[in-house]
Design a protein around this motif. Structure first.
Motif, PDB file in Angstrom:
ATOM      1  N   LEU A 299      48.545   9.967   6.610  1.00 15.33           N
ATOM      2  CA  LEU A 299      48.272  10.579   5.181  1.00 15.33           C
ATOM      3  C   LEU A 299      47.838  11.808   5.017  1.00 15.33           C
ATOM      4  N   LYS A 300      47.590  12.400   6.055  1.00 11.59           N
ATOM      5  CA  LYS A 300      46.960  13.680   6.007  1.00 11.59           C
ATOM      6  C   LYS A 300      47.770  14.836   5.513  1.00 11.59           C
ATOM      7  N   ASN A 301      49.081  14.892   5.776  1.00 13.68           N
ATOM      8  CA  ASN A 301      49.961  15.836   5.152  1.00 13.68           C
ATOM      9  C   ASN A 301      50.546  15.515   3.946  1.00 13.68           C
ATOM     10  N   LEU A 302      50.432  14.580   3.334  1.00 13.73           N
ATOM     11  CA  LEU A 302      51.094  14.155   2.278  1.00 13.73           C
ATOM     12  C   LEU A 302      50.676  15.458   1.164  1.00 13.73           C
ATOM     13  N   PRO A 303      51.761  15.690   0.371  1.00 17.19           N
ATOM     14  CA  PRO A 303      51.747  16.980  -0.442  1.00 17.19           C
ATOM     15  C   PRO A 303      51.068  16.565  -2.024  1.00 17.19           C
ATOM     16  N   ILE A 304      50.321  17.543  -2.714  1.00 19.30           N
ATOM     17  CA  ILE A 304      49.777  17.194  -3.998  1.00 19.30           C
ATOM     18  C   ILE A 304      50.283  18.454  -4.795  1.00 19.30           C
TER      19      ILE A 304
ATOM     20  N   GLY B 160      51.826  21.851  -3.609  1.00 17.20           N
ATOM     21  CA  GLY B 160      52.300  21.611  -1.924  1.00 17.20           C
ATOM     22  C   GLY B 160      51.174  21.284  -1.172  1.00 17.20           C
ATOM     23  N   THR B 161      49.898  21.377  -1.811  1.00 20.31           N
ATOM     24  CA  THR B 161      49.136  21.288  -0.816  1.00 20.31           C
ATOM     25  C   THR B 161      48.754  19.810  -0.092  1.00 20.31           C
ATOM     26  N   PRO B 162      48.460  19.954   1.106  1.00 29.95           N
ATOM     27  CA  PRO B 162      48.282  18.821   2.267  1.00 29.95           C
ATOM     28  C   PRO B 162      46.883  18.127   1.676  1.00 29.95           C
ATOM     29  N   LEU B 163      47.092  16.802   1.738  1.00 33.72           N
ATOM     30  CA  LEU B 163      45.879  16.135   1.427  1.00 33.72           C
ATOM     31  C   LEU B 163      44.657  16.309   2.116  1.00 33.72           C
TER      32      LEU B 163
END
Length: 328
Positions: free
Chosen positions: A289-294, A264-267
């Motif tokens: 896009l900064k807080n899109l989770p990975i 759930g790491t933000p971009l």
């Protein structure tokens, strides 16, 4: 011209050291120095003895002013009787002998101290350069240095503590020893442990300590916190504030495990670590896009392959503009 050819030179040099030499006497000294290279060496030796005698005089109870007056009185008397000595004045010969003995003893003692100190307190410095580096310390503790980092420590931990100095970032796996705490100095922050594993990172903005096992004490001036596994202490340099909290991710391990674990790491956070790990210049071209989770794990992947996975996962475009990489 040799020193023996001018029996008054010692007196002139002493007056020069005391700033009592007349203009004519100063000219005579300068001419004497120009006459022969041996005179220059004699003067340097004389000046060294004079400096050492001043240091010793600080601990002496002798009234040096009175002694100087007595010396001048003897000198004047010798002039009046026009006695020309065949050898340097006895008082200076004795003083030279005493000074040489003191200097010889001092040099010998200093050499002994330096030799003794170097054998047990010699500092070693290890630098990682552009690669990570693992080293074993004298007590058996293991340290892994991130790139562009260094650590200094004594050849032997002979005292009551195990002191080291860190620049950059390192992971420590400290061998337990309750009688001898392990102390890390990083700028004005001190990290104290007995036996534990933890990461210390220092950069221009902050100093960060994250614990994996055991208990770590972090202090700066009067501030002090104790942190346990998965906790972190952060000292912000701009305001010297110390904060304690829960570590948000496991990225402190990337240079040691070669693995980037995203949960759930933000971009923006992944980009921050990629720039650091790969010495890259990645920017996010769109703020939304900064807080899109990975959610994935990158295991020893190249930067291009990581960005490829990110692009596919988040439907992003990766554009190269010179050395800069833009995510859109």
């Amino acid at each position: 011209m040799k020193t023996e050819h001018n029996p008054n030179i010692d007196e002139l040099l002493v007056k020069s050291m005391l700033d009592e030499a007349s203009v004519a006497e100063q000219i005579e000294i300068k001419q004497w120095l120009l006459d022969d290279d041996d005179n220059q060496r004699y003067f340097e030796h004389f000046e060294l003895i004079w400096t050492e005698s001043k240091r010793l005089a600080r601990r002496s109870t002798v009234d040096e002013n009175a002694a100087w007056e007595r010396f001048k009185a003897r000198t004047v008397k010798q002039r009046e009787t026009e006695v020309i000595p065949m050898y340097p004045k006895p008082v200076f010969r004795v003083l030279r002998m005493v000074a040489m003995v003191l200097m010889t003893a001092g040099v010998g003692w200093l050499s002994y101290l330096l030799a003794t100190r170097s054998s047990s307190h010699e500092m070693l410095t290890i630098s990682s350069g552009m690669q990570t580096l693992t080293d074993t310390l004298p007590d058996g503790s293991i340290v892994t240095l991130n790139r562009k980092s260094s650590i200094s420590y004594p050849q032997e931990f002979a005292g009551t503590t195990r002191p080291v100095t860190l620049t950059g970032e390192a992971f420590f796996d400290v061998k337990p020893d309750k009688s001898k705490p392990f102390l890390i100095s990083v700028n004005d922050v001190t990290v104290k442990v007995v036996g534990t594993s933890f990461n210390v990172k220092d950069n221009a903005e902050k100093t960060e300590v994250i614990v994996e096992t055991g208990v770590v004490e972090v202090s700066r001036d009067t501030q002090r916190v104790r942190i346990t596994p998965r906790e972190e202490a952060t000292i912000v340099k701009a305001n010297a504030e110390m904060r304690k909290g829960i570590a948000a991710d496991q990225f402190h391990n990337y240079y040691r495990t070669r693995r980037l674990f995203c949960d759930g790491t933000p971009l923006w956070r992944l980009v921050e670590i990629l720039n650091e790990a790969y010495d890259a210049d990645i920017v996010i071209g769109n703020q939304r896009l900064k807080n899109l989770p990975i959610n994935t794990t990158f295991d020893q992947h190249s930067l291009e392959s990581i960005l490829g996975v990110v692009s596919e996962t988040l439907s992003l475009k990766v554009e190269h503009h010179g050395d800069q990489i833009i995510l859109k």
